[in-house]
Design a protein around this motif. Structure first.
Motif, short mmCIF file in Angstrom:
data_model
loop_
_atom_site.label_atom_id
_atom_site.label_comp_id
_atom_site.label_asym_id
_atom_site.label_seq_id
_atom_site.Cartn_x
_atom_site.Cartn_y
_atom_site.Cartn_z
N ASP A 465 0.98 -1.03 0.16
CA ASP A 465 0.24 0.25 -0.01
C ASP A 465 0.93 1.24 -0.02
O ASP A 465 0.58 2.37 -0.46
CB ASP A 465 -1.07 0.04 1.32
N ARG A 466 2.50 1.15 0.56
CA ARG A 466 3.00 2.20 0.64
C ARG A 466 4.02 1.47 0.63
O ARG A 466 4.43 0.57 0.87
CB ARG A 466 3.28 3.01 1.81
N LEU A 467 5.09 2.42 0.17
CA LEU A 467 6.89 1.96 0.02
C LEU A 467 7.44 2.76 0.32
O LEU A 467 7.37 3.74 0.70
CB LEU A 467 6.92 1.47 -1.22
N VAL A 468 8.46 2.40 1.47
CA VAL A 468 10.07 3.20 1.87
C VAL A 468 11.41 3.01 0.60
O VAL A 468 11.08 0.97 0.29
CB VAL A 468 10.45 3.56 3.20
N VAL A 469 12.17 2.68 1.26
CA VAL A 469 13.55 2.36 0.70
C VAL A 469 14.44 2.35 1.66
O VAL A 469 14.63 3.85 1.81
CB VAL A 469 13.74 3.29 -0.99
N MET A 470 15.19 1.30 1.48
CA MET A 470 16.25 1.66 2.19
C MET A 470 17.86 1.50 2.00
O MET A 470 17.92 0.87 0.94
CB MET A 470 16.39 0.39 3.64
N ALA A 471 18.68 2.65 2.74
CA ALA A 471 19.93 2.48 1.39
C ALA A 471 20.54 3.37 2.93
O ALA A 471 20.51 4.25 3.01
CB ALA A 471 19.68 3.78 0.27
N LYS A 472 22.44 1.86 2.65
CA LYS A 472 22.61 2.50 3.60
C LYS A 472 22.60 3.31 5.62
O LYS A 472 23.08 4.07 5.84
CB LYS A 472 23.51 3.90 3.14
N GLY A 473 22.07 2.31 6.05
CA GLY A 473 21.41 2.05 7.28
C GLY A 473 19.99 3.09 7.09
O GLY A 473 19.29 3.69 8.82
N ARG A 474 20.05 3.73 6.37
CA ARG A 474 18.68 5.13 6.63
C ARG A 474 17.80 4.54 5.96
O ARG A 474 17.28 3.97 4.64
CB ARG A 474 19.42 6.43 5.46
N LEU A 475 15.90 4.97 6.37
CA LEU A 475 15.13 5.38 5.42
C LEU A 475 14.05 6.19 4.89
O LEU A 475 14.76 7.31 5.52
CB LEU A 475 13.95 4.16 6.78
N SER A 476 14.00 6.19 3.86
CA SER A 476 12.97 7.33 2.71
C SER A 476 12.08 7.51 3.34
O SER A 476 11.67 6.48 4.22
CB SER A 476 13.34 6.70 1.47
N PRO A 477 11.91 8.55 3.08
CA PRO A 477 10.38 8.47 3.31
C PRO A 477 9.30 8.12 2.03
O PRO A 477 9.45 7.24 1.26
CB PRO A 477 10.05 9.80 1.97
N SER A 478 8.04 7.97 3.17
CA SER A 478 7.17 6.81 2.25
C SER A 478 6.62 7.31 0.70
O SER A 478 5.90 8.59 0.74
CB SER A 478 6.67 6.21 3.31
N ILE A 479 5.56 6.65 0.10
CA ILE A 479 5.20 6.72 -0.99
C ILE A 479 4.40 5.89 -1.67
O ILE A 479 4.23 4.48 -0.73
CB ILE A 479 6.27 7.85 -2.22
N THR A 480 3.03 6.22 -1.94
CA THR A 480 2.23 5.25 -1.83
C THR A 480 2.38 4.67 -3.06
O THR A 480 3.18 4.53 -4.13
CB THR A 480 0.59 6.16 -2.26
N ARG A 481 1.54 3.61 -3.37
CA ARG A 481 2.16 2.33 -4.70
C ARG A 481 1.44 3.08 -5.34
O ARG A 481 2.49 3.33 -7.15
CB ARG A 481 0.83 1.12 -4.05
#
Length: 510
Positions: A465-481
């Motif tokens: 329903d929502r997605l986040v991205v993990m890079a170098k131990g950090r999490l991006s803001p969430s965006i809808t599908r």
């Protein structure tokens, strides 16, 4: 020229199943040949016979037109065979270079070998650190090690068992370039995968197996994904019915989660924050080794080093609570490592059920209710179509995909309030993957909150329903599908989301 490899009437029988039944298979020089089939169809057993890990009961193996008996993997490597296993054959307590050295002459200098590893890894676009201990690697990083180890031997026939299951789309395309280059140089490739689009894009021929027998040979470039699915499972794939629904209240809140390295090669977590609502699936994308393993550990309670108030369940701080405490309150977990973490290979499926089912239904006054445990295990085997001899079958005797179906089923039947699941369909055939995804959607529709960690972008885009991205131990803001695109997710995998650079600078100054 004679075929590089020819199998004639290969048969292998175990006490409970005939894994291979009079199998014929021919691979030409420079050919990329796919082997396609459901979990438990006999593909992995056949590959182990070719590589000398398993001896056939009947049949012959021909190499360059000559009958051979491949007694062990060392003999296979001497002929010019290389193999990347689906279940990795690495020693956790050794470094990458030390693991690779085990298959080389004993006088091979480690320092020179480390240089060769770095050179080969760089040539093929694979990030591998020779001096890193294997127990610190994620599943995706271990797979890179296995691929580099096979390529170091300059094989004349390379066997790849689910090689792209934990690679990014960019890395997959790079690997395909490498494989096409190897084939052009005369190397034959046996390619086992459940990803039909990859087989259609890469392979010249395809042998289809079902229940241990060859059911057909085709040119996958002339087939559709639907026709390949029918050849493999004998039916059309079920269509997932996804319904839009409003998310419920926040079940889990993570805020300001910082976690230092547990070892020198770990990924530290920095200011990780997200809300997970009842009745929604929050997908976590990212390249393997960017903190997903650490996030899974701290959310499941396996790693208790988080600040108490960094993780809250129903508003109650749980950062220092144990995994058992969290399970008792409705949390369920499916780790990315099947054997050793998700299941104990030496124990039966019934005993493995008790790893997560320890409520009054299965254990009363300290006594295991064996009849109940057997019944629940048998129900999981039936419901999730697990190919096993029964509840007493050892976990280590199952194929990778069937073990994955059992582990997912073990957690799903608990009807959890919150499920944290990593790589749910890794190495699972298309029919079983469709069923697992359907079960996850049904859980979500029943109000369960699901955190889905996956490196399959198509899977994330289908389920989340929502997605986040993990890079170098950090999490991006969430965006809808609906807002997400493959291009944007791919860019964010490099840490290039709005505000990421500023946040990293603030953390560095702090």
């Amino acid at each position: 020229m004679p075929p590089r490899l020819a199998l004639r009437r290969i048969t292998k029988t175990y006490p409970a199943v005939r894994a291979n039944d009079a199998v014929d298979l021919t691979v030409e020089p420079g050919e990329i040949h796919a082997v396609l089939g459901e979990n438990g169809a006999g593909k992995s057993t056949l590959m182990k016979i070719i590589y000398g890990v398993v001896r056939p009961d009947e049949g012959t193996v021909e190499w360059d037109g000559q009958a051979v008996q491949i007694a062990n993997p060392a003999a296979a490597r001497a002929l010019g065979l290389g193999m990347v296993f689906q279940h990795f054959s690495l020693f956790d307590t050794l470094t990458v270079a030390e693991n690779i050295a085990l298959g080389l002459p004993p006088d091979t200098p480690l320092q020179a070998l480390a240089g060769r590893i770095e050179q080969t890894a760089g040539q093929y676009g694979l990030d591998v650190q020779p001096h890193r201990h294997v127990h610190t690697l994620s599943v995706g990083e271990r797979q890179r090690v296995e691929i580099v180890r096979a390529l170091l031997g300059k094989p004349r026939l390379l066997i790849l068992d689910e090689p792209t299951s934990v690679l990014t789309p960019q890395a997959v395309q790079r690997l395909f370039e490498v494989l096409r280059q190897l084939a052009a140089e005369g190397c034959s490739i046996l390619y086992i995968s459940h990803k039909l689009d990859e087989i259609r894009s890469l392979c010249h021929r395809c042998t289809v197996m079902r229940a241990g027998r060859v059911t057909g040979v085709c040119d996958p470039r002339q087939e559709t994904e639907a026709s390949l699915s029918r050849l493999m499972i004998g039916a059309d794939l079920p269509v997932q019915q996804r319904q839009a629904r409003a998310a419920g209240p926040v079940l889990m809140r993570v805020q300001g989660l910082d976690l230092p390295r547990a070892h020198p090669f770990a990924t530290p977590l920095s200011q990780v924050a997200f809300d997970l609502h009842a009745g929604e699936i929050l997908g976590v994308a990212g390249v393997s080794g960017n903190g997903q393993q650490e996030l899974m550990g701290v959310l499941s309670g396996e790693d208790p080093r988080a600040a108490s108030d960094a993780i809250a369940l129903d508003g109650t701080p749980i950062g220092r609570q144990s995994a058992a405490w969290r399970r008792a309150r409705g949390l369920a977990f499916v780790p990315e490592e099947r054997l050793g973490r998700g299941a104990v290979p030496e124990l039966s499926l019934a005993r493995n059920l008790l790893l997560s089912h320890q409520e009054a239904q299965t254990v009363r006054h300290g006594w295991i209710r064996s009849g109940v445990v057997q019944r629940i295990t048998a129900d999981i085997i039936d419901r999730f179509h697990v190919k096993a001899a029964g509840p007493q079958a050892l976990a280590g005797s199952l194929s990778g995909g069937n073990l994955q179906k059992f582990i997912v089923g073990r957690e799903v039947v608990r009807r959890p309030r919150l499920l944290i699941i990593a790589q749910p369909t890794w190495g699972v055939d298309v029919g079983a993957a469709a069923q697992i995804r359907g079960e996850l959607l049904a859980l979500r529709d029943a109000g369960c909150a699901i955190l889905l960690i996956s490196e399959e972008l198509d899977e994330l885009l289908e389920l989340s329903d929502r997605l986040v991205v993990m890079a170098k131990g950090r999490l991006s803001p969430s965006i809808t599908r609906e807002q997400a695109s493959r291009e944007q997710i791919g860019q964010w995998m490099s840490g290039l989301w709005p505000g990421a650079a500023q946040a990293a600078q603030e953390t560095a100054h702090a």
